[in-house]
Design a protein around this motif. Sequence first.
Motif, PDB file in Angstrom:
ATOM      1  N   LYS A 190      10.619  11.599  10.849  1.00 34.57           N
ATOM      2  CA  LYS A 190      10.463  11.170  12.407  1.00 34.57           C
ATOM      3  C   LYS A 190      10.541   9.083  12.269  1.00 34.57           C
ATOM      4  CE  LYS A 190      11.445  14.332  15.068  1.00 34.57           C
ATOM      5  NZ  LYS A 190      11.051  16.040  13.760  1.00 34.57           N
ATOM      6  N   GLY A 191       8.334   8.794  10.985  1.00 31.22           N
ATOM      7  CA  GLY A 191       8.682   7.996  10.949  1.00 31.22           C
ATOM      8  C   GLY A 191       8.097   7.314   9.968  1.00 31.22           C
ATOM      9  N   ARG A 192       7.887   5.731   9.314  1.00 31.52           N
ATOM     10  CA  ARG A 192       7.645   5.529   8.436  1.00 31.52           C
ATOM     11  C   ARG A 192       7.083   6.403   7.468  1.00 31.52           C
ATOM     12  NH1 ARG A 192       3.376   2.855   7.152  1.00 31.52           N
ATOM     13  NH2 ARG A 192       3.626   0.787   5.772  1.00 31.52           N
ATOM     14  N   LEU A 193       7.065   6.382   6.233  1.00 29.25           N
ATOM     15  CA  LEU A 193       6.641   7.128   5.044  1.00 29.25           C
ATOM     16  C   LEU A 193       6.091   6.527   3.988  1.00 29.25           C
ATOM     17  CD1 LEU A 193       6.573   9.973   3.630  1.00 29.25           C
ATOM     18  CD2 LEU A 193       7.903   9.510   1.846  1.00 29.25           C
ATOM     19  N   SER A 194       4.690   6.648   4.282  1.00 28.09           N
ATOM     20  CA  SER A 194       3.087   6.355   3.321  1.00 28.09           C
ATOM     21  C   SER A 194       2.264   7.022   3.427  1.00 28.09           C
ATOM     22  CB  SER A 194       2.467   5.406   4.740  1.00 28.09           C
ATOM     23  OG  SER A 194       1.740   5.482   5.287  1.00 28.09           O
ATOM     24  N   TRP A 195       0.936   6.252   2.536  1.00 25.69           N
ATOM     25  CA  TRP A 195       0.187   7.410   2.179  1.00 25.69           C
ATOM     26  C   TRP A 195      -1.591   5.909   2.558  1.00 25.69           C
ATOM     27  CZ3 TRP A 195       3.032   5.264  -2.134  1.00 25.69           C
ATOM     28  CH2 TRP A 195       2.123   4.854  -3.360  1.00 25.69           C
ATOM     29  N   ARG A 196      -3.029   6.679   2.379  1.00 26.44           N
ATOM     30  CA  ARG A 196      -3.233   6.269   2.339  1.00 26.44           C
ATOM     31  C   ARG A 196      -4.293   6.081   1.390  1.00 26.44           C
ATOM     32  NH1 ARG A 196      -4.400  10.412   6.208  1.00 26.44           N
ATOM     33  NH2 ARG A 196      -5.804  11.727   4.982  1.00 26.44           N
ATOM     34  N   GLU A 197      -4.249   4.926   0.794  1.00 27.32           N
ATOM     35  CA  GLU A 197      -4.765   4.412  -0.417  1.00 27.32           C
ATOM     36  C   GLU A 197      -6.550   3.762  -0.345  1.00 27.32           C
ATOM     37  OE1 GLU A 197      -3.401   4.853  -3.263  1.00 27.32           O
ATOM     38  OE2 GLU A 197      -4.844   3.993  -4.594  1.00 27.32           O
ATOM     39  N   TRP A 198      -7.527   4.738  -1.066  1.00 29.08           N
ATOM     40  CA  TRP A 198      -8.803   3.979  -0.937  1.00 29.08           C
ATOM     41  C   TRP A 198      -8.858   2.928  -1.528  1.00 29.08           C
ATOM     42  CZ3 TRP A 198     -12.100   6.033   2.356  1.00 29.08           C
ATOM     43  CH2 TRP A 198     -11.377   7.323   2.658  1.00 29.08           C
ATOM     44  N   ALA A 199      -9.919   1.848  -1.134  1.00 31.62           N
ATOM     45  CA  ALA A 199      -9.738   0.569  -1.834  1.00 31.62           C
ATOM     46  C   ALA A 199     -10.680   0.247  -3.092  1.00 31.62           C
ATOM     47  CB  ALA A 199     -10.413  -0.577  -1.026  1.00 31.62           C
ATOM     48  N   ASP A 200     -11.677   1.029  -3.354  1.00 31.39           N
ATOM     49  CA  ASP A 200     -12.825   1.447  -4.964  1.00 31.39           C
ATOM     50  C   ASP A 200     -12.985   2.524  -4.419  1.00 31.39           C
ATOM     51  OD1 ASP A 200     -15.086   0.822  -3.099  1.00 31.39           O
ATOM     52  OD2 ASP A 200     -14.587  -1.497  -2.970  1.00 31.39           O
ATOM     53  N   GLU A 201     -14.018   2.717  -5.754  1.00 28.25           N
ATOM     54  CA  GLU A 201     -14.269   4.303  -5.553  1.00 28.25           C
ATOM     55  C   GLU A 201     -15.242   4.160  -4.637  1.00 28.25           C
ATOM     56  OE1 GLU A 201     -15.614   4.232 -10.294  1.00 28.25           O
ATOM     57  OE2 GLU A 201     -17.235   5.187  -9.477  1.00 28.25           O
TER      58      GLU A 201
END
Length: 291
Positions: A166-177
């Motif tokens: 349905k929508g756009r495909l993405s993922w959540r990536e942490w900025a750093d540790e």
Amino acid sequence: MTAPVFRFAPSPNGELHLGHALSALTNQRMANAAGGRLLLRIEDIDVTRCTPEFDAGIFRDLAWLGIDWEEPVRRQSEHFGEYEAALERLRREGLVYPAFMSRGDIRAAIMAFEATGKTWPRDPDGAPLYPGTDKTMSRNERMQRIDAGAPFAWRLDTAGALARLKGRLSWREWADETMPSTTDVAADPLQWGDVVIARREIPTSYHLSVVMDDALQGVSHVVRGRDLYFATSVQRLLQEMLGLPQPSYFHHRLVLGPDGRKLSKSQRDTGLAALREAGETSEGVRRMLGY
Ligand code: GLU
């Protein structure tokens, strides 16, 4: 609130090296800081390359490094039935097709194409994309070939799968540790083409078993090396197709060899067992990695 769940997921097809040590230590540090749990998963679906000796080596090396993981340890080779059920679902939904081209056929098709002066598209690892000629093969012909014992692999119809989203495909990536915030990264599974989802003799693949296990084990945080950054695109698509929850991701830096390249399992001098045998201590290894 449930505690975050992290996992370290090595494959027993070689000795663990400094890159694995960095991954295990990063997982442990992030899990501790987040008050989370750390699981160990043995990714041994490739029964031809994984050995009990390498498997035992993983436990020895991690214990030496001072990594604590929760029991029981999940071994993928004990769960082929679960992956098979997921494959069956993808098959029923027409999201995978039997791909009959051998490596040689693929090479020949690409060479013929490139002889015309054009370049065949490559995936982020540099491998040519699957031509997908047999994607349009009739059901009858497929059945006939399978019944005749022709070798094949199940490949994802990546464009077909994307069209169902349905929508756009993405993922959540942490900025750093330290996990201050995540950014939304656009996933682009088409850059991998029609990836192998299962083989005739092994009813799964790396991508399929990883997404199934991350979901089955309730993994909320996937922490692994940057070499797997782009693989996340395919894994996110599979999660959507199989109705699985999406974890957040952190792809950490890679440990490079003196030649500036990623470490490989055949480089004995960076293997943890070899370092230990040469008198290195686990503190020394941690120091080498900046821990
Ligand atoms: N088993 C994979 C490897 O050893 C890692 C899988 C993952 O972390 O997603 O490279």
